[in-house]
Design a protein around this motif. Structure first.
Motif, PDB file in Angstrom:
ATOM      1  N   LEU A   1       9.689   2.454   3.842  1.00  0.00           N
ATOM      2  CA  LEU A   1      10.024   0.557   3.384  1.00  0.00           C
ATOM      3  C   LEU A   1      11.521   0.344   4.302  1.00  0.00           C
ATOM      4  O   LEU A   1      11.221  -0.598   5.244  1.00  0.00           O
ATOM      5  CB  LEU A   1       9.270  -0.194   2.510  1.00  0.00           C
ATOM      6  N   VAL A   2      11.938   0.892   4.175  1.00  0.00           N
ATOM      7  CA  VAL A   2      13.381   0.474   5.115  1.00  0.00           C
ATOM      8  C   VAL A   2      13.601   0.501   6.035  1.00  0.00           C
ATOM      9  O   VAL A   2      14.601   0.018   7.083  1.00  0.00           O
ATOM     10  CB  VAL A   2      14.723   1.575   4.467  1.00  0.00           C
ATOM     11  N   LYS A   3      12.999   2.203   7.093  1.00  0.00           N
ATOM     12  CA  LYS A   3      13.021   2.398   8.330  1.00  0.00           C
ATOM     13  C   LYS A   3      12.217   1.404   9.013  1.00  0.00           C
ATOM     14  O   LYS A   3      12.630   1.227  10.157  1.00  0.00           O
ATOM     15  CB  LYS A   3      12.697   3.646   8.366  1.00  0.00           C
TER      16      LYS A   3
ATOM     17  N   GLY B   1       3.532   5.845  -2.733  1.00  0.00           N
ATOM     18  CA  GLY B   1       4.004   6.416  -2.997  1.00  0.00           C
ATOM     19  C   GLY B   1       4.211   6.855  -5.017  1.00  0.00           C
ATOM     20  O   GLY B   1       4.711   7.979  -5.230  1.00  0.00           O
ATOM     21  N   SER B   2       3.886   6.288  -5.752  1.00  0.00           N
ATOM     22  CA  SER B   2       4.230   5.795  -6.739  1.00  0.00           C
ATOM     23  C   SER B   2       3.086   6.347  -7.461  1.00  0.00           C
ATOM     24  O   SER B   2       2.936   7.224  -8.498  1.00  0.00           O
ATOM     25  CB  SER B   2       4.793   4.496  -7.235  1.00  0.00           C
ATOM     26  N   LEU B   3       2.023   5.077  -7.282  1.00  0.00           N
ATOM     27  CA  LEU B   3       0.891   6.406  -8.357  1.00  0.00           C
ATOM     28  C   LEU B   3       0.020   7.342  -8.172  1.00  0.00           C
ATOM     29  O   LEU B   3      -0.673   8.009  -8.648  1.00  0.00           O
ATOM     30  CB  LEU B   3      -0.132   4.932  -8.216  1.00  0.00           C
ATOM     31  N   GLY B   4      -0.117   7.540  -6.812  1.00  0.00           N
ATOM     32  CA  GLY B   4      -0.630   9.094  -5.665  1.00  0.00           C
ATOM     33  C   GLY B   4       0.028   9.739  -6.964  1.00  0.00           C
ATOM     34  O   GLY B   4      -0.787  11.299  -7.534  1.00  0.00           O
ATOM     35  N   PRO B   5       0.979  10.626  -7.250  1.00  0.00           N
ATOM     36  CA  PRO B   5       1.771  11.589  -7.824  1.00  0.00           C
ATOM     37  C   PRO B   5       0.875  11.643  -9.091  1.00  0.00           C
ATOM     38  O   PRO B   5       1.104  12.765  -9.926  1.00  0.00           O
ATOM     39  CB  PRO B   5       3.373  11.671  -7.855  1.00  0.00           C
ATOM     40  N   VAL B   6       0.897  10.781  -9.831  1.00  0.00           N
ATOM     41  CA  VAL B   6       0.583  10.719 -11.341  1.00  0.00           C
ATOM     42  C   VAL B   6      -1.012  10.816 -11.321  1.00  0.00           C
ATOM     43  O   VAL B   6      -0.987  11.561 -12.330  1.00  0.00           O
ATOM     44  CB  VAL B   6       0.410   8.631 -11.496  1.00  0.00           C
TER      45      VAL B   6
ATOM     46  N   ILE C   1       8.674  15.483  -8.721  1.00  0.00           N
ATOM     47  CA  ILE C   1       7.637  15.265  -7.611  1.00  0.00           C
ATOM     48  C   ILE C   1       7.330  13.794  -7.975  1.00  0.00           C
ATOM     49  O   ILE C   1       7.474  13.545  -7.177  1.00  0.00           O
ATOM     50  CB  ILE C   1       6.324  16.175  -8.637  1.00  0.00           C
ATOM     51  N   THR C   2       7.101  12.874  -8.705  1.00  0.00           N
ATOM     52  CA  THR C   2       6.941  11.832  -9.198  1.00  0.00           C
ATOM     53  C   THR C   2       8.292  10.824  -8.027  1.00  0.00           C
ATOM     54  O   THR C   2       7.892   9.897  -7.285  1.00  0.00           O
ATOM     55  CB  THR C   2       7.179  10.958 -10.582  1.00  0.00           C
ATOM     56  N   THR C   3       9.349  11.176  -8.121  1.00  0.00           N
ATOM     57  CA  THR C   3      10.694  10.746  -7.489  1.00  0.00           C
ATOM     58  C   THR C   3      10.964  11.002  -6.377  1.00  0.00           C
ATOM     59  O   THR C   3      11.173  10.006  -5.763  1.00  0.00           O
ATOM     60  CB  THR C   3      12.257  10.879  -8.480  1.00  0.00           C
ATOM     61  N   THR C   4      10.678  12.236  -6.075  1.00  0.00           N
ATOM     62  CA  THR C   4      10.408  12.664  -5.251  1.00  0.00           C
ATOM     63  C   THR C   4       9.514  11.443  -3.684  1.00  0.00           C
ATOM     64  O   THR C   4       9.529  10.854  -3.083  1.00  0.00           O
ATOM     65  CB  THR C   4      10.476  13.846  -4.434  1.00  0.00           C
ATOM     66  N   SER C   5       7.910  11.288  -4.044  1.00  0.00           N
ATOM     67  CA  SER C   5       7.671  10.878  -4.024  1.00  0.00           C
ATOM     68  C   SER C   5       7.513   9.198  -3.566  1.00  0.00           C
ATOM     69  O   SER C   5       7.746   8.756  -2.628  1.00  0.00           O
ATOM     70  CB  SER C   5       6.483  10.690  -4.497  1.00  0.00           C
ATOM     71  N   PHE C   6       8.397   8.245  -4.959  1.00  0.00           N
ATOM     72  CA  PHE C   6       8.241   7.355  -4.840  1.00  0.00           C
ATOM     73  C   PHE C   6       9.507   7.121  -3.829  1.00  0.00           C
ATOM     74  O   PHE C   6       9.536   6.131  -3.508  1.00  0.00           O
ATOM     75  CB  PHE C   6       8.638   7.026  -5.967  1.00  0.00           C
ATOM     76  N   GLY C   7      10.606   7.680  -3.859  1.00  0.00           N
ATOM     77  CA  GLY C   7      11.787   7.743  -2.910  1.00  0.00           C
ATOM     78  C   GLY C   7      11.708   7.516  -2.035  1.00  0.00           C
ATOM     79  O   GLY C   7      12.462   7.146  -0.630  1.00  0.00           O
ATOM     80  N   LEU C   8      10.735   8.561  -1.288  1.00  0.00           N
ATOM     81  CA  LEU C   8       9.958   8.919  -0.232  1.00  0.00           C
ATOM     82  C   LEU C   8       9.456   7.304   0.093  1.00  0.00           C
ATOM     83  O   LEU C   8       9.861   6.551   1.364  1.00  0.00           O
ATOM     84  CB  LEU C   8       9.364   9.921   0.263  1.00  0.00           C
ATOM     85  N   ALA C   9       8.508   6.955  -1.126  1.00  0.00           N
ATOM     86  CA  ALA C   9       8.303   6.345  -0.311  1.00  0.00           C
ATOM     87  C   ALA C   9       9.535   4.098   0.373  1.00  0.00           C
ATOM     88  O   ALA C   9       8.826   3.851   1.027  1.00  0.00           O
ATOM     89  CB  ALA C   9       6.418   5.120  -1.133  1.00  0.00           C
TER      90      ALA C   9
ATOM     91  N   ILE D   1       0.683  -1.453   0.155  1.00  0.00           N
ATOM     92  CA  ILE D   1       0.344  -0.152  -0.080  1.00  0.00           C
ATOM     93  C   ILE D   1       1.266   1.055   0.402  1.00  0.00           C
ATOM     94  O   ILE D   1       0.673   2.518  -1.091  1.00  0.00           O
ATOM     95  CB  ILE D   1      -0.961   0.380   1.307  1.00  0.00           C
ATOM     96  N   ILE D   2       1.985   1.638   0.615  1.00  0.00           N
ATOM     97  CA  ILE D   2       2.789   2.386   1.291  1.00  0.00           C
ATOM     98  C   ILE D   2       3.065   2.260  -0.648  1.00  0.00           C
ATOM     99  O   ILE D   2       4.006   3.890  -0.928  1.00  0.00           O
ATOM    100  CB  ILE D   2       3.922   2.117   1.971  1.00  0.00           C
ATOM    101  N   VAL D   3       3.736   1.775  -0.518  1.00  0.00           N
ATOM    102  CA  VAL D   3       4.504   1.788  -2.486  1.00  0.00           C
ATOM    103  C   VAL D   3       3.990   2.479  -3.428  1.00  0.00           C
ATOM    104  O   VAL D   3       3.478   3.155  -4.708  1.00  0.00           O
ATOM    105  CB  VAL D   3       5.036   0.123  -2.501  1.00  0.00           C
TER     106      VAL D   3
END
Length: 514
Positions: A187-189, A152-157, A175-183, A147-149
């Motif tokens: 996950l890593v944290k 973070g990926s489709l939301g900005p799209v 914008i897309t890269t930042t949102s996807f990268g934040l997701a 859900i997080i991914v």
């Protein structure tokens, strides 16, 4: 958005895609041509043995003393070592896939309604297959990471598609890269597993594979259609018999593809070509650019504007070459074979129906010297729907003929990916189990079987390790396993058995080398 900023964004994106393509082509060709099996690590070693050789005798009275000269014999032996996997290679590939996926999502935000819906559905399926649930956030195999991914990926799209159409391409990409990268960062944290970034990096291969399959299918008839467009342009106002040339080229290319397919399935005992079908990716991609460019000119706003679709083609071409590099470098043979099979299926299926479409509709005017290449894809519904449906039916027939081997390859591919993660994170027992399962499902999987034996030796289970090596020798012999088994038997003073496996190995592989 100013026209100047838009042009600058297009130029930067095109330059990035072109550099990606050139670098991917060079790396892929290096491993395809010069080092097709980097996972096979065989090192030579030498040692000396001193032998006293009689040279003369010295006699003093009744006593005789021999004079010996030391003679040194140099022996050479070979050792098979476990493959050294560098996590930095996985991180590097993940970085590439992340940037290309972000670029794809940025381009997707500019698609028309039907195209963005289809692309969004495809992205959801692809992300689901990437096993983000394996990060175990919120419980074992919980859906929270997925859900997080997706958010973070489709939301900005979705947001950019509705409200951000006037923004520049570079700004939308940021914008897309930042949102996807934040997701990904979240996950890593949050993930409790060992080295979650390594887990995500390994499974980025699945994401790259999904995007590359879409590109391969889209360029299913690019070889023949690209050549025809070039011939038609060269024949403009000349009236040469290009129908004969196209007939010969089409039949020759189809026959070559079919022979390669028979080699891949094992139905052709003596290989006719003996080269990897992946070599054809480069001419298919290059001719696909010609075909795609012609299609865009004939059908404005196919899914988006022409410049955007051209960039998408270059990104897909580059990612496909980088995927070949990754699969060969990591020794993921099931994945490599899967790409080969799907590439051949799509080329045979779509090329066959494009040839039928071309000759049934344009044979009467093909030699007239008119600009037929300018109407090749008109009306668009005919070549798009009919040709694609026919090609998919042909792909289904070829899949059935090959007994659905691609499903087995996909299963073994994911086992290898998971095994690589455990191997690099120091979880040897789990890695050995996954490699063992991978080889049990798909035999053309040299790295998996070899690392299974190497890990079992490290886990102090030599008897089980030798059983795996003997099984490999009986069912699917490979050089590194034969050397490893022979060396192990030599260490155990079983010299005759060690010599037996070496002699049998020479009987198997020496004729191939000759």
């Amino acid at each position: 958005m100013s026209l100047k900023n838009s042009n600058q964004g297009d130029q930067i994106t095109s330059l990035f895609a072109l550099l990606l393509l050139i670098a991917g082509g060079l790396f892929a060709l290096y491993y395809l041509v010069l080092d097709p099996m980097p996972y096979e690590v065989i090192e030579s070693a030498t040692f000396l043995d001193r032998i006293a050789v009689p040279f003369d005798w010295v006699q003093i009275g009744p006593l005789a003393y021999p004079i010996n000269i030391d003679n040194f014999l140099i022996f050479q032996e070979f050792h098979s070592l476990p493959m050294a996997i560098n996590p930095m290679e996985s991180y590097f590939f993940f970085g590439l896939v992340f940037l290309i996926a972000s670029s794809f999502l940025t381009i997707l935000s500019g698609f028309n309604k039907m195209a963005i819906v289809a692309g969004g559905i495809g992205w959801i399926v692809l992300v689901t297959l990437c096993n983000f649930n394996g990060l175990n956030i919120g419980g074992a195999s919980a859906n929270l990471p997925l859900i997080i991914v997706l958010v973070g990926s489709l939301g900005p799209v979705i947001i950019l598609h509705i409200w951000g159409q006037n923004l520049s391409l570079i700004l939308k990409w940021c914008i897309t890269t930042t949102s996807f990268g934040l997701a990904i960062f979240i996950l890593v944290k949050l993930s409790p597993i060992t080295q979650p970034i390594l887990f995500i990096s390994e499974y980025s291969t699945v994401m790259a594979l999904g995007l590359c399959i879409a590109w391969i299918f889209w360029n299913g008839h690019s070889f023949v259609s690209g050549i025809y467009i070039l011939l038609a342009r060269a024949n403009k106002d000349l009236g040469m018999k290009i129908s004969y040339q196209m007939g010969i080229i089409s039949i020759g290319y189809l026959a070559s593809l079919f022979l390669l397919f028979m080699e891949m399935t094992g139905d052709l005992v003596t290989p006719f070509f003996g080269f990897s079908p992946l070599y054809l990716l480069i001419p298919v991609g290059a001719l696909g650019w010609v075909s795609f460019n012609s299609k865009i000119k004939q059908i404005p706003n196919l899914a988006a504007d022409g410049k955007t679709l051209k960039m998408l083609h270059l990104l897909g071409f580059g990612l496909t070459l980088w995927l070949c590099w990754k699969l060969i470098l990591s020794g993921n043979q099931p994945g490599e074979e899967l790409v080969k099979h799907l590439f051949l299926y799509s080329q045979i299926g779509f090329t066959l129906f494009f040839i039928v479409y071309l000759f049934s509709n344009f044979l009467s005017i093909m030699d007239s010297g008119k600009a037929i290449d300018e109407i090749l894809y008109k009306p668009y519904s005919l070549p798009y729907y009919h040709l694609r449906i026919g090609g998919l039916m042909a792909i289904l027939v070829l899949t059935i003929y090959a007994e659905g081997i691609i499903s087995v390859q996909l299963n073994a591919l994911t086992n290898n990916i998971m095994g690589d993660y455990y191997y690099q994170s120091g979880q040897q027992l789990e890695a050995s189990i996954l490699y063992e399962n991978s080889w049990a499902k798909y035999r053309k999987n040299n790295k998996a079987k070899h690392l299974t034996a190497q890990l079992l030796f490290e886990l102090n289970q030599p008897t089980l390790a030798k059983q795996h090596l003997e099984e490999s020798f009986a069912e699917y012999p490979q050089v590194d396993n034969i050397i490893l088994l022979s060396n192990r038997l030599h260490r155990e003073d079983k010299l005759f058995e060690s010599i037996f496996y070496l002699e049998k190995g020479l009987d198997i592989f020496l004729p191939i080398l000759i």
